[in-house]
Design a protein around this motif. Structure first.
Motif, PDB file in Angstrom:
ATOM      1  N   PRO A  89       0.816  -1.217   0.000  1.00  0.00           N
ATOM      2  CA  PRO A  89       0.000   0.000   0.000  1.00  0.00           C
ATOM      3  C   PRO A  89       0.848   1.264   0.000  1.00  0.00           C
ATOM      4  O   PRO A  89       2.021   1.264   0.379  1.00  0.00           O
ATOM      5  N   VAL A  90       0.227   2.341  -0.415  1.00  0.00           N
ATOM      6  CA  VAL A  90       0.825   3.661  -0.285  1.00  0.00           C
ATOM      7  C   VAL A  90       0.471   4.181   1.101  1.00  0.00           C
ATOM      8  O   VAL A  90      -0.710   4.266   1.457  1.00  0.00           O
ATOM      9  N   VAL A  91       1.467   4.513   1.905  1.00  0.00           N
ATOM     10  CA  VAL A  91       1.239   5.036   3.251  1.00  0.00           C
ATOM     11  C   VAL A  91       1.326   6.552   3.214  1.00  0.00           C
ATOM     12  O   VAL A  91       2.251   7.117   2.619  1.00  0.00           O
ATOM     13  N   VAL A  92       0.370   7.217   3.846  1.00  0.00           N
ATOM     14  CA  VAL A  92       0.396   8.671   3.932  1.00  0.00           C
ATOM     15  C   VAL A  92       0.257   9.065   5.393  1.00  0.00           C
ATOM     16  O   VAL A  92      -0.629   8.592   6.099  1.00  0.00           O
ATOM     17  N   GLY A  93       1.175   9.917   5.850  1.00  0.00           N
ATOM     18  CA  GLY A  93       1.104  10.427   7.207  1.00  0.00           C
ATOM     19  C   GLY A  93       0.448  11.794   7.218  1.00  0.00           C
ATOM     20  O   GLY A  93       0.741  12.648   6.377  1.00  0.00           O
ATOM     21  N   ALA A 162      -1.943   5.921  15.339  1.00  0.00           N
ATOM     22  CA  ALA A 162      -0.736   5.380  15.963  1.00  0.00           C
ATOM     23  C   ALA A 162      -0.364   6.208  17.188  1.00  0.00           C
ATOM     24  O   ALA A 162      -0.150   7.419  17.088  1.00  0.00           O
ATOM     25  N   ARG A 163      -0.300   5.556  18.331  1.00  0.00           N
ATOM     26  CA  ARG A 163       0.111   6.237  19.564  1.00  0.00           C
ATOM     27  C   ARG A 163       1.637   6.297  19.597  1.00  0.00           C
ATOM     28  O   ARG A 163       2.295   5.653  20.403  1.00  0.00           O
ATOM     29  N   SER A 164       2.200   7.058  18.697  1.00  0.00           N
ATOM     30  CA  SER A 164       3.651   7.162  18.583  1.00  0.00           C
ATOM     31  C   SER A 164       4.002   8.531  18.045  1.00  0.00           C
ATOM     32  O   SER A 164       3.137   9.279  17.575  1.00  0.00           O
ATOM     33  N   HIS A 165       5.289   8.866  18.112  1.00  0.00           N
ATOM     34  CA  HIS A 165       5.754  10.116  17.532  1.00  0.00           C
ATOM     35  C   HIS A 165       5.777   9.998  16.004  1.00  0.00           C
ATOM     36  O   HIS A 165       5.882   8.901  15.450  1.00  0.00           O
ATOM     37  N   VAL A 166       5.707  11.136  15.344  1.00  0.00           N
ATOM     38  CA  VAL A 166       5.497  11.139  13.899  1.00  0.00           C
ATOM     39  C   VAL A 166       6.586  10.385  13.145  1.00  0.00           C
ATOM     40  O   VAL A 166       6.291   9.484  12.354  1.00  0.00           O
ATOM     41  N   VAL A 167       7.847  10.726  13.362  1.00  0.00           N
ATOM     42  CA  VAL A 167       8.912  10.135  12.559  1.00  0.00           C
ATOM     43  C   VAL A 167       9.041   8.643  12.819  1.00  0.00           C
ATOM     44  O   VAL A 167       9.063   7.831  11.881  1.00  0.00           O
ATOM     45  N   SER A 168       9.084   8.231  14.086  1.00  0.00           N
ATOM     46  CA  SER A 168       9.241   6.798  14.388  1.00  0.00           C
ATOM     47  C   SER A 168       8.036   6.007  13.911  1.00  0.00           C
ATOM     48  O   SER A 168       8.172   4.894  13.378  1.00  0.00           O
ATOM     49  N   GLY A 169       6.832   6.560  14.058  1.00  0.00           N
ATOM     50  CA  GLY A 169       5.639   5.847  13.616  1.00  0.00           C
ATOM     51  C   GLY A 169       5.580   5.696  12.111  1.00  0.00           C
ATOM     52  O   GLY A 169       5.262   4.616  11.592  1.00  0.00           O
ATOM     53  N   LEU A 170       5.924   6.752  11.372  1.00  0.00           N
ATOM     54  CA  LEU A 170       5.871   6.670   9.914  1.00  0.00           C
ATOM     55  C   LEU A 170       6.989   5.800   9.351  1.00  0.00           C
ATOM     56  O   LEU A 170       6.786   5.088   8.360  1.00  0.00           O
ATOM     57  N   VAL A 171       8.164   5.840   9.951  1.00  0.00           N
ATOM     58  CA  VAL A 171       9.246   4.965   9.487  1.00  0.00           C
ATOM     59  C   VAL A 171       8.848   3.508   9.652  1.00  0.00           C
ATOM     60  O   VAL A 171       9.126   2.664   8.778  1.00  0.00           O
ATOM     61  N   ARG A 172       8.183   3.187  10.747  1.00  0.00           N
ATOM     62  CA  ARG A 172       7.745   1.802  10.965  1.00  0.00           C
ATOM     63  C   ARG A 172       6.746   1.367   9.897  1.00  0.00           C
ATOM     64  O   ARG A 172       6.845   0.264   9.347  1.00  0.00           O
ATOM     65  N   HIS A 173       5.792   2.222   9.588  1.00  0.00           N
ATOM     66  CA  HIS A 173       4.808   1.871   8.563  1.00  0.00           C
ATOM     67  C   HIS A 173       5.418   1.881   7.165  1.00  0.00           C
ATOM     68  O   HIS A 173       5.000   1.113   6.291  1.00  0.00           O
TER      69      HIS A 173
END
Length: 227
Positions: A89-93, A162-173
């Motif tokens: 999928p295409v992930v968008v934050g 996601a109950r996470s910070h933006v950069v770490s959460g988006l890198v994971r996805h």
């Protein structure tokens, strides 16, 4: 696109290889004397996407961010060694802010072209809403997603809180995505776009302040998942 003769020849050789590998594509080259950011920004007026490579040394985010600040379309930054997985999928934050509509619509358009789905990720730790439409990050995100999904009813949609910070959460996805789409508000070293370009494992699509907030008009329900 390059002005020095050596780079122009390299671009022409690359075009020959691309035509051989994908004969259905219309591939052309163009050499301009401007700095690369200005040249690509000018080309963006008549483009759907601008794609830039990231240098393997130095600040690999700088070229893409410089182009994004001026571009009239999304800018795709491809890191060294990136592997293309177009079935993911295409992930968008998004935080529902003022670039959210443009970013989410770009994600839907890319997913439709690739024949895949969209995963919208809203990271709620340290992510204030940058626009006035809603008092909460989650509400703003759902509002944006609802508007955008109506234009792409055939694109599968998954929303994650996601109950996470933006950069770490988006890198994971992004590790399980064909590409990551984000709005780019600034070009500073502490910007979200800058940090994602250094940490993201695959292509990062940057939506700058001049990118369009509308694309093709073409509703999709979904059950948001909380992580």
């Amino acid at each position: 696109m390059a002005h020095p003769p050596g780079r122009a020849r390299a671009a022409q050789e690359l075009a020959v290889r691309l035509r051989a590998d994908s004969p259905h594509l219309d591939v052309s080259t163009r050499s301009v004397p401007e700095p690369i950011a200005h040249g690509l920004a000018a080309e963006s007026h008549s483009a759907d996407l601008v794609v830039v490579g990231s240098p393997s040394d130095g600040d690999r985010a700088a070229p893409a961010l410089a182009v994004t600040a001026q571009a009239r379309c999304p800018v795709v930054a491809v890191p060294p060694g990136a592997v293309w997985e177009d079935d993911l999928p295409v992930v968008v934050g998004t935080d529902g802010g003022h670039l959210a509509d443009a970013a989410v619509l770009a994600a839907f358009a890319l997913a439709a072209a690739l024949g895949t789905g969209v995963r919208v990720v809203c990271c709620t730790l340290g992510a204030p809403v940058t626009g006035p439409r809603s008092a909460s990050v989650e509400q703003a995100t759902f509002s944006v997603v609802g508007r955008c999904a109506e234009q792409y009813p055939d694109v599968p949609l998954d929303v994650r809180i996601a109950r996470s910070h933006v950069v770490s959460g988006l890198v994971r996805h992004a590790a399980l995505a064909s590409m990551l789409v984000v709005g780019s508000h600034s070009t500073g070293d502490d910007s979200i776009g800058h940090r994602l370009l250094h940490r993201g494992p695959g292509p990062v699509v940057l939506i700058g302040p001049l990118a369009p907030t509308h694309r093709r008009p073409v509703p999709l329900g979904c059950d948001p998942a909380v992580e």
